[in-house]
Design a protein around this motif. Structure first.
Motif, PDB file in Angstrom:
ATOM      1  N   TYR A   1     -24.787 -35.459 -10.435  1.00 36.70           N
ATOM      2  CA  TYR A   1     -26.165 -35.057 -10.763  1.00 36.70           C
ATOM      3  C   TYR A   1     -26.468 -35.538 -12.213  1.00 36.70           C
ATOM      4  CZ  TYR A   1     -25.702 -30.709  -8.270  1.00 36.70           C
ATOM      5  OH  TYR A   1     -25.478 -29.704  -7.376  1.00 36.70           O
TER       6      TYR A   1
ATOM      7  N   PHE B   1     -30.304 -37.455 -12.131  1.00 35.60           N
ATOM      8  CA  PHE B   1     -31.273 -37.272 -13.380  1.00 35.60           C
ATOM      9  C   PHE B   1     -31.924 -38.391 -13.838  1.00 35.60           C
ATOM     10  CE2 PHE B   1     -32.098 -36.331 -17.553  1.00 35.60           C
ATOM     11  CZ  PHE B   1     -33.462 -35.449 -17.629  1.00 35.60           C
TER      12      PHE B   1
ATOM     13  N   CYS C   1     -35.250 -27.558  -7.213  1.00 33.85           N
ATOM     14  CA  CYS C   1     -33.984 -28.274  -6.581  1.00 33.85           C
ATOM     15  C   CYS C   1     -33.039 -27.164  -5.896  1.00 33.85           C
ATOM     16  CB  CYS C   1     -33.461 -29.238  -7.303  1.00 33.85           C
ATOM     17  SG  CYS C   1     -32.291 -28.641  -8.599  1.00 33.85           S
TER      18      CYS C   1
ATOM     19  N   PHE D   1     -29.427 -26.196  -4.802  1.00 31.29           N
ATOM     20  CA  PHE D   1     -27.812 -26.325  -4.904  1.00 31.29           C
ATOM     21  C   PHE D   1     -27.134 -26.038  -3.685  1.00 31.29           C
ATOM     22  CE2 PHE D   1     -29.335 -25.171  -9.110  1.00 31.29           C
ATOM     23  CZ  PHE D   1     -29.304 -26.246  -9.685  1.00 31.29           C
TER      24      PHE D   1
ATOM     25  N   LYS E   1     -25.660 -25.064 -11.208  1.00 30.96           N
ATOM     26  CA  LYS E   1     -26.788 -24.867 -11.829  1.00 30.96           C
ATOM     27  C   LYS E   1     -26.698 -25.271 -13.523  1.00 30.96           C
ATOM     28  CE  LYS E   1     -30.695 -22.021 -13.103  1.00 30.96           C
ATOM     29  NZ  LYS E   1     -31.693 -20.752 -12.735  1.00 30.96           N
TER      30      LYS E   1
ATOM     31  N   ALA F   1     -26.345 -28.797 -13.876  1.00 29.35           N
ATOM     32  CA  ALA F   1     -27.454 -29.753 -13.859  1.00 29.35           C
ATOM     33  C   ALA F   1     -28.608 -29.499 -15.164  1.00 29.35           C
ATOM     34  CB  ALA F   1     -28.272 -29.201 -12.635  1.00 29.35           C
TER      35      ALA F   1
ATOM     36  N   PHE G   1     -32.003 -31.314 -16.433  1.00 25.89           N
ATOM     37  CA  PHE G   1     -32.832 -30.583 -15.411  1.00 25.89           C
ATOM     38  C   PHE G   1     -33.548 -29.501 -15.848  1.00 25.89           C
ATOM     39  CE2 PHE G   1     -30.020 -33.154 -12.609  1.00 25.89           C
ATOM     40  CZ  PHE G   1     -30.905 -33.381 -11.285  1.00 25.89           C
TER      41      PHE G   1
ATOM     42  N   TYR H   1     -35.514 -22.875  -9.035  1.00 23.58           N
ATOM     43  CA  TYR H   1     -34.102 -23.188  -8.281  1.00 23.58           C
ATOM     44  C   TYR H   1     -34.114 -22.430  -6.898  1.00 23.58           C
ATOM     45  CZ  TYR H   1     -33.309 -25.537 -12.831  1.00 23.58           C
ATOM     46  OH  TYR H   1     -33.758 -26.401 -13.914  1.00 23.58           O
TER      47      TYR H   1
END
Length: 684
Positions: free
Chosen positions: A161, A165, A182, A184, A199, A202, A207, A212
């Protein structure tokens, strides 16, 4: 409960009115607020119905990205979705590759320049018919449990991740960039705690996206807290993953029925048990907007099962989902691709350590999508355009409309006893959705049908066999019409004549137009209303392409007959295994000689009309393309060859008698192999 999201003005225009206006870089202070509720996304207070198309950037050469993204946009796509396959970027532990066709940042920049938002599906598990579902081989040597809260696994995910990023930094929504959301993991069935852990990883990294998502199938054993991830759904007309090899096996017929149930019991049946499924959308899920991310724009072929998809399969499913209440149509796939070269083959197959459900082609991932592996347009690309234009221009009106179902929602496969139709309505306005089509079933014309919505009864009519349509009620000054609204631009209304259904338009001013004939865009049929043929509607606002040129015959010679037949084995997933590399030593061999100068063939395709079992194409001994025979030609883009290559080797394994595979009715099941012709054709 609503969630506040930030969206740039440029992206608002891209979603709500494709192509009407273009913007450069946007100042973040100009971002209007975006909210979502149980109906839809709302941008600056305006409801929208996006069209999302899946394309896998790492499955296309980087120099083709811009033109292919533009083609998607021209097809009516307003949001781009793409997987980030872990083993495409970290096939070797600790060595991340973001170069060439793995350059995620460049792909996102192209989407930004084209004013198209992006939904990243960042895994760690993606599936996507990739080796191990995208999880690198080396991860399975670490003694950790994948797709779990195992700290060792999450440590590797964190590194992934962080790398992702670096590719999106400065390109997130809040920065005026195109990364909107995004997803997952994928098709996860365990505890929502795992998804929430992803999450948190991220967001801790940086993020910071408007929203999401997760796939809404199968049901989680423990839900995620409300509002954290919007569940997205899907459906397919047929599936390569089914364990059986009969025609129309499985629950795919349900995709052609209007119903309130959002999920599907046909997706990924080789790994998901739907026997305990209730057929009802959980109350918590119904509080989210009804979005899809995997509506089959086509279908891939596995070795054991090779469906042939028809254009109307995709069109019918999309219209049925819209009529059932969906306010975001997400196609998987919208654009096909080719697996990149790796340290090993990167296709899903039964002999790998994980996600070994099906044997897929080594290279091709054409998917029979609206835009194929090399950007070629299949008929559904144009067939779907009027529907996408409708969603752009009438999404604000459609989105809050409730769906009702006058006919049963559990119609059995092939049941032809009644017309399938649904209504979406609100405050006296409505759209009537009609679907008299089911894949590989011969539904008959329905006589003396009287449709009704919002107290308005349409005259009795005959609904033709195969009719798939949307009729307006109390919209655009029309009490009703037996033609389909397509677009509203610059004060003009564009409608599409429905094949086999006479056009009647009853205006609210009392005037009724009967048996109206299309006049094109040059002359309205009444005031500002233009009636178009289906073909004209499919090309609306596009420049017509030049007529196709005649195919050019390519020289080829059979240089070796096929050797002894291989023994077809059954793999660990109880379906037959595809041939291995060494099996092609016994294949029939053809030498293909391309023209000396390919200068005049840029954008042309090599088309091999053949029959057999499996065909492979080699350049200088390197595998460049493959094809599981299923009744369509083997296609390849010669412009992707290295400079100077003018000779290719085609190897074909013969089709064996009574091979335990599903071939569609269009395929020639004659045992053996044969090349009928090899030509160079136009890409379109």
């Amino acid at each position: 409960m609503k969630k506040i999201i930030i969206l740039s003005t440029a992206m608002l225009i891209a979603i709500s009115a494709l192509g009407q206006q273009q913007f450069g870089k946007v100042n973040a202070s100009e971002h209007p607020a975006v909210t979502w509720d149980s109906h839809s996304l709302m941008i600056g207070g305006k409801r929208v119905c996006p069209v999302m198309g899946e394309i896998h950037y790492s499955r296309l050469p980087a120099n083709e990205w811009q033109q292919e993204v533009r083609k998607m946009k021209e097809g009516g796509v307003t949001v781009i979705a793409t997987y980030v396959f872990w083993n495409h970027v970290e096939e070797q532990e600790g060595i991340f590759r973001w170069d060439g066709q793995r350059d995620l940042r460049r792909f996102i920049e192209i989407c930004r320049d084209e004013q198209l938002p992006v939904v990243l599906r960042i895994g760690p598990f993606c599936h996507g018919e990739v080796r191990n579902g995208g999880i690198p081989d080396w991860v399975f040597t670490k003694g950790c449990k994948t797709r779990s809260l195992d700290p060792r696994f999450l440590q590797y995910v964190t590194k992934l991740y962080r790398q992702v990023f670096t590719q999106i930094q400065g390109l997130q929504w809040k920065d005026g960039g195109s990364v909107m959301a995004c997803q997952f993991d994928n098709e996860y069935r365990g505890s929502g705690d795992y998804l929430m852990a992803l999450k948190r990883i991220a967001t801790d990294i940086g993020f910071d996206l408007p929203f999401y998502t997760r796939t809404g199938w199968p049901e989680l054993s423990k839900p995620v807290p409300f509002g954290e991830m919007i569940p997205l759904y899907g459906d397919y007309a047929d599936g390569f993953w089914d364990r059986t090899i009969g025609e129309t096996d499985g629950n795919y017929f349900k995709a052609f029925n209007f119903k309130a149930f959002r999920s599907s019991t046909a997706i990924a049946t080789e790994q998901i048990d739907y026997s305990k499924d209730t057929g009802k959308t959980p109350q918590a899920a119904s509080q989210y907007p009804y979005f899809t991310c995997e509506l089959g724009g086509g279908m891939a072929t596995a070795y054991h099962r090779r469906p042939y998809l028809y254009p109307k399969d995709a069109y019918s499913m999309a219209l049925v989902k819209l009529g059932s209440g969906s306010n975001l149509l997400g196609y998987y796939m919208y654009h096909g691709g080719t697996n990149p070269d790796g340290m090993t083959y990167l296709n899903e197959n039964q002999r790998t350590v994980a996600t070994n459900y099906n044997d897929m082609p080594v290279k091709t991932y054409d998917f029979q999508a609206p835009l194929g592996e090399f950007g070629q347009t299949y008929p559904q690309y144009y067939m779907l355009r009027p529907l996408h234009l409708f969603m752009q221009d009438y999404g604000e009106l459609l989105a809050p409309m409730q769906a009702t179902f006058p006919t049963p929602q559990d119609i059995k496969k092939g049941d032809d006893a009644q017309l399938r139709w649904a209504v979406r309505s609100r405050e006296g306005q409505a759209f009537i959705f009609i679907n008299n089509y089911e894949r590989l079933q011969r539904l008959k014309a329905k006589k003396d049908v009287q449709l009704e919505a919002c107290g308005v009864k349409l005259p009795k009519m005959t609904i033709p066999a195969g009719c798939v349509a949307i009729l307006p009620v109390n919209i655009e000054g029309m009490r009703y019409a037996t033609a389909q609204l397509v677009a509203r631009r610059n004060g003009n209304i564009y409608m599409m004549q429905i094949d086999g259904l006479p056009t009647t338009i009853a205006m609210n001013d009392g005037k009724t137009l009967r048996n109206v004939k299309p006049r094109g865009m040059q002359k309205p049929i009444y005031q500002n209303i233009y009636l178009l043929t289906r073909e004209d509607a499919q090309w609306l606002f596009l420049d017509r392409r030049a007529a196709k040129t005649a195919p050019l015959a390519v020289e080829y010679e059979k240089t070796s007959e096929a050797g002894p037949m291989r023994k077809i084995s059954v793999g660990v997933q109880k379906v037959v295994e595809e041939p291995a590399d060494e099996d092609f030593n016994q294949a029939a061999v053809y030498t293909i000689k391309l023209p000396e100068s390919m200068d005049g063939y840029a954008g042309k395709l090599l088309q091999i009309d053949y029959r057999g079992d499996v065909a492979r194409l080699y350049a200088n001994g390197k595998l460049v393309a493959d094809n599981f025979y299923y009744g369509r030609p083997f296609i390849f883009a010669p412009w992707r060859l290295p400079e100077g290559i003018r000779e290719l080797e085609l190897r074909i394994l013969p089709l064996q008698p009574d091979a335990p595979i599903y071939l569609p009715r269009e395929a020639d099941r004659t045992p053996g192999e044969k090349v009928n012709s090899i030509t160079i054709t136009d890409i379109y």
